[in-house]
Design a protein around this motif. Structure first.
Motif, PDB file in Angstrom:
ATOM      1  N   SER A 448      14.583 -34.236 -37.383  1.00 51.07           N
ATOM      2  CA  SER A 448      13.524 -34.660 -36.471  1.00 51.07           C
ATOM      3  C   SER A 448      13.148 -36.097 -36.793  1.00 51.07           C
ATOM      4  CB  SER A 448      12.309 -33.748 -36.623  1.00 51.07           C
ATOM      5  OG  SER A 448      11.724 -33.942 -37.920  1.00 51.07           O
ATOM      6  N   VAL A 453       7.202 -34.544 -38.140  1.00 47.40           N
ATOM      7  CA  VAL A 453       7.085 -33.745 -39.364  1.00 47.40           C
ATOM      8  C   VAL A 453       5.628 -33.362 -39.615  1.00 47.40           C
ATOM      9  CG1 VAL A 453       7.370 -33.727 -41.873  1.00 47.40           C
ATOM     10  CG2 VAL A 453       9.137 -34.746 -40.427  1.00 47.40           C
ATOM     11  N   ARG A 454       5.384 -32.075 -39.767  1.00 42.18           N
ATOM     12  CA  ARG A 454       4.057 -31.562 -40.135  1.00 42.18           C
ATOM     13  C   ARG A 454       4.183 -30.886 -41.505  1.00 42.18           C
ATOM     14  NH1 ARG A 454       0.333 -30.903 -35.851  1.00 42.18           N
ATOM     15  NH2 ARG A 454       1.224 -31.326 -33.784  1.00 42.18           N
ATOM     16  N   TYR A 500       9.521 -23.514 -45.281  1.00 39.08           N
ATOM     17  CA  TYR A 500       9.466 -23.805 -43.847  1.00 39.08           C
ATOM     18  C   TYR A 500      10.045 -22.632 -43.049  1.00 39.08           C
ATOM     19  CZ  TYR A 500      14.409 -24.886 -44.629  1.00 39.08           C
ATOM     20  OH  TYR A 500      15.734 -24.801 -44.983  1.00 39.08           O
ATOM     21  N   ASN A 503      12.444 -22.512 -37.209  1.00 36.47           N
ATOM     22  CA  ASN A 503      12.323 -23.530 -36.169  1.00 36.47           C
ATOM     23  C   ASN A 503      11.752 -24.850 -36.686  1.00 36.47           C
ATOM     24  OD1 ASN A 503       9.787 -22.413 -36.602  1.00 36.47           O
ATOM     25  ND2 ASN A 503       9.128 -22.642 -34.467  1.00 36.47           N
ATOM     26  N   GLN A 504      11.597 -24.951 -38.030  1.00 34.55           N
ATOM     27  CA  GLN A 504      11.159 -26.199 -38.651  1.00 34.55           C
ATOM     28  C   GLN A 504      12.275 -26.831 -39.483  1.00 34.55           C
ATOM     29  OE1 GLN A 504       7.873 -24.514 -40.872  1.00 34.55           O
ATOM     30  NE2 GLN A 504       6.354 -25.305 -39.413  1.00 34.55           N
ATOM     31  N   GLN A 507      12.707 -30.558 -39.271  1.00 35.10           N
ATOM     32  CA  GLN A 507      11.645 -31.265 -39.985  1.00 35.10           C
ATOM     33  C   GLN A 507      11.906 -31.247 -41.495  1.00 35.10           C
ATOM     34  OE1 GLN A 507       7.517 -30.338 -38.932  1.00 35.10           O
ATOM     35  NE2 GLN A 507       8.276 -29.129 -37.188  1.00 35.10           N
ATOM     36  N   ASP A 528       9.767 -17.652 -37.102  1.00 32.80           N
ATOM     37  CA  ASP A 528       9.416 -18.962 -36.570  1.00 32.80           C
ATOM     38  C   ASP A 528       7.922 -19.241 -36.725  1.00 32.80           C
ATOM     39  OD1 ASP A 528      11.984 -19.543 -35.901  1.00 32.80           O
ATOM     40  OD2 ASP A 528      11.764 -19.157 -33.750  1.00 32.80           O
ATOM     41  N   MET A 535       4.693 -27.174 -42.441  1.00 28.20           N
ATOM     42  CA  MET A 535       5.462 -26.687 -43.579  1.00 28.20           C
ATOM     43  C   MET A 535       4.596 -26.789 -44.833  1.00 28.20           C
ATOM     44  SD  MET A 535       9.150 -28.564 -42.862  1.00 28.20           S
ATOM     45  CE  MET A 535       8.418 -30.206 -42.957  1.00 28.20           C
TER      46      MET A 535
END
Length: 572
Positions: A448, A453-454, A500, A503-504, A507, A528, A535
């Motif tokens: 990503s 990114v979270r 994570y 679906n991350q 990221q 997910d 994360m």
């Protein structure tokens, strides 16, 4: 000596007193002849500790050297082994019960695999151990599956026992004469034994020790002193050596084992000697070592002289002595894992008795049962994947007369990083690499953008402000604005991890790239995450600073000397 070589029944070794259990069809050990069928029918115990059982208590199952659970003894003359007993023998474990002996200069320890036996023998061996409670260290956590662990093997030059007046310093509490950091990989396929020179200058951190009355004493730190004063001097105990090594290497030390000169003498005698090789004849008047060129078998005083001599090999330095000790250790391991030892009950018992009598350990491995747990963790490691090496050093630049050394500023950190990242110094079989390859595959795929990114950042490193400094770096220099400081983790973490959802993954790969996270740091989930769910990044003890890669090097430093335990090397 086995039962066949003895005449009187009352002189038979307990390890040879086997009886047939009619309920199971197996031959089982019985110490008390008068106990009759009741003792032979005692079911196996599952408790891990040895209770203070009264004399009438049936003998518990215990890890007694010299007996192997899956191998039945020879039947009486004219008798036949029951069919079930034959099936037991076909399991193949009898000849390969794992016994691993170490002896490093003045240090030795034995790890004994499972066996059924008598309480009296187990209790004797268990009581041989000396146990030290390391202040401020939780050594009772055991061995977690899928986690690497590190044991500090310490040899002290303190004079004890008969015939040792010529060794060590008179009236001294002893030093850390020989020290080996033994790292066991998390997949249990390989191990690294890192020797730490005793004459290396380093800093000794403040440490606490516990007196016999339970009181705690704080011993102040010292800077720029020889490593060997981390033990004994100023009242320092093995826990102080553990803290010194941990600060020096950045590697979490989980347990320690310590012994003195007698360990080498007694254990080499117990196994009938250890094979060594020298390129030229040796006649050292100081250590009294005399050997012809080529191979010899040494034991007792001669074995101790071999690992203690500083004037027979190389440039007569402690660094060359370390090489000789590593060669000796490799040979000792091969001897301990040979059928000559594993199939000889007398040798196994003598070895375990000598080893436990010589050992001082921490409370986390302070019983024969806990040593058995440790043996299980080590049982799958092939000797060719046990690598001995020495901490890379250079001459101390502060000295005109070079008497000490200091860590190599380039190679030492590289080697420490390899241990921290659980990277082997040897090549392991392809099938043993499958798990590592699968883990490495997590880093393959799309990434990503930084803005997508979270991540929540927790500080489990023990470094004050690590989470905030990482957030500052991520936001100000990497553009990861959706990052949050979640303060301290519930507990300290040995390794940095990134958890994570599936679906991350894109990221996670992006963040791993930015932070230099190894594949082993990635912990994918199975469900997910929500659209705005972050994360979780937990900074561990391997955190070196915001923006500094956490992953270790894939290869050992150039020109690093190492020897695998399966190789016979001649000292020169």
């Amino acid at each position: 000596m086995d039962a066949h070589s003895r005449g009187r029944a009352d002189e038979i070794d307990p390890a040879d007193q086997w009886v047939l259990n009619p309920q199971t069809g197996n031959y089982e050990l019985r110490l008390d002849r008068s106990a009759g069928q009741s003792q032979a029918q005692t079911p196996p115990r599952t408790r891990r500790s040895s209770p203070a059982a009264p004399a009438s208590t049936p003998a518990p199952e215990a890890p007694v050297p010299g007996q192997r659970r899956r191998r039945a003894p020879e039947p009486p003359a004219g008798g036949q082994v029951p069919p079930q007993s034959r099936r037991k023998r076909k399991q193949g474990a009898g000849r390969k019960k794992k016994v691993l002996l170490w002896t490093g200069g003045t240090m030795a320890f034995v790890l004994v695999g499972g066996a059924a036996g008598a309480y009296a023998i187990y209790n004797k061996l268990n009581n041989n151990l000396d146990v030290v409670d390391v202040v401020g260290k939780n050594t009772n956590a055991g061995f977690s599956k899928g986690e690497a662990f590190n044991i500090l093997v310490i040899g002290t030059d303190k004079r004890t026992g008969e015939g040792n007046a010529g060794y060590g310093d008179k009236d001294s509490p002893g030093h850390a004469d020989t020290t080996i950091l033994f790292h066991v990989s998390k997949d249990r396929t390989n191990a690294t034994a890192l020797s730490i020179p005793r004459d290396m200058k380093t800093d000794i951190p403040e440490c606490q020790t516990r007196a016999a009355d339970g009181s705690i004493k704080t011993i102040p730190a010292e800077t720029d002193v020889r490593f060997n004063v981390s033990l004994g001097q100023g009242g320092r105990d093995p826990g102080c050596v553990m803290r010194t090594v941990q600060e020096l290497t950045g590697v979490e030390v989980d347990h320690f084992m310590m012994a003195d000169f007698n360990a080498v003498k007694e254990m080499t005698t117990a196994v009938g000697g250890v094979k060594v090789c020298v390129e030229k004849a040796v006649n050292d008047p100081k250590s009294h070592l005399k050997l012809p060129a080529g191979e010899s078998v040494v034991k007792g005083e001669q074995a101790l002289a071999f690992v203690r001599t500083r004037h027979s090999f190389g440039n007569e330095s402690d660094l060359d002595r370390i090489k000789v000790q590593q060669q000796f250790l490799s040979s000792m391991i091969r001897q301990m894992k040979s059928d000559d030892t594993l199939t000889d009950p007398g040798k196994l018992y003598d070895l375990a008795n000598a080893a436990t009598s010589a050992l001082t350990v921490d409370s986390g491995i302070g019983s024969l049962t806990k040593l058995q747990d440790l043996a299980r963790e080590l049982s799958s490691i092939d000797t060719k994947n046990i690598a001995f090496t020495t901490l890379p050093v250079i001459d101390n630049p502060a000295e005109k007369v070079r008497a000490t050394v200091v860590p190599d500023p380039v190679k030492a950190p590289q080697l420490f990083a390899m241990i921290q990242s659980d990277t082997s110094l040897t090549e392991v079989k392809k099938k043993q690499q499958d798990a590592k390859n699968a883990q490495a595959a997590l880093l393959k795929g799309t990434r990503s953008t930084a803005a997508e990114v979270r991540v929540d950042v927790y500080n489990g490193s023990g470094v004050t402000g690590a989470a905030q400094s990482t957030i500052n770096w991520l936001q100000n220099e990497q553009g990861v604005n959706r990052s949050t400081n979640k303060s301290n983790a519930p507990e300290k973490a040995a390794k940095t991890t990134l958890t994570y959802a599936p679906n991350q993954a894109d990221q996670a790969r992006k963040l791993a790239d930015m932070m230099g996270l190894p594949a082993t740091a990635l912990k994918p989930g199975t469900q997910d995450a929500g659209e705005r769910e972050p994360m979780t990044l937990v900074l561990g003890a391997d955190f070196k600073g915001a923006g500094m890669p956490i992953t270790g090097p894939a290869k050992a430093p150039k020109d690093l000397e190492k020897v695998a335990a399966d190789k016979q090397v001649c000292a020169k």
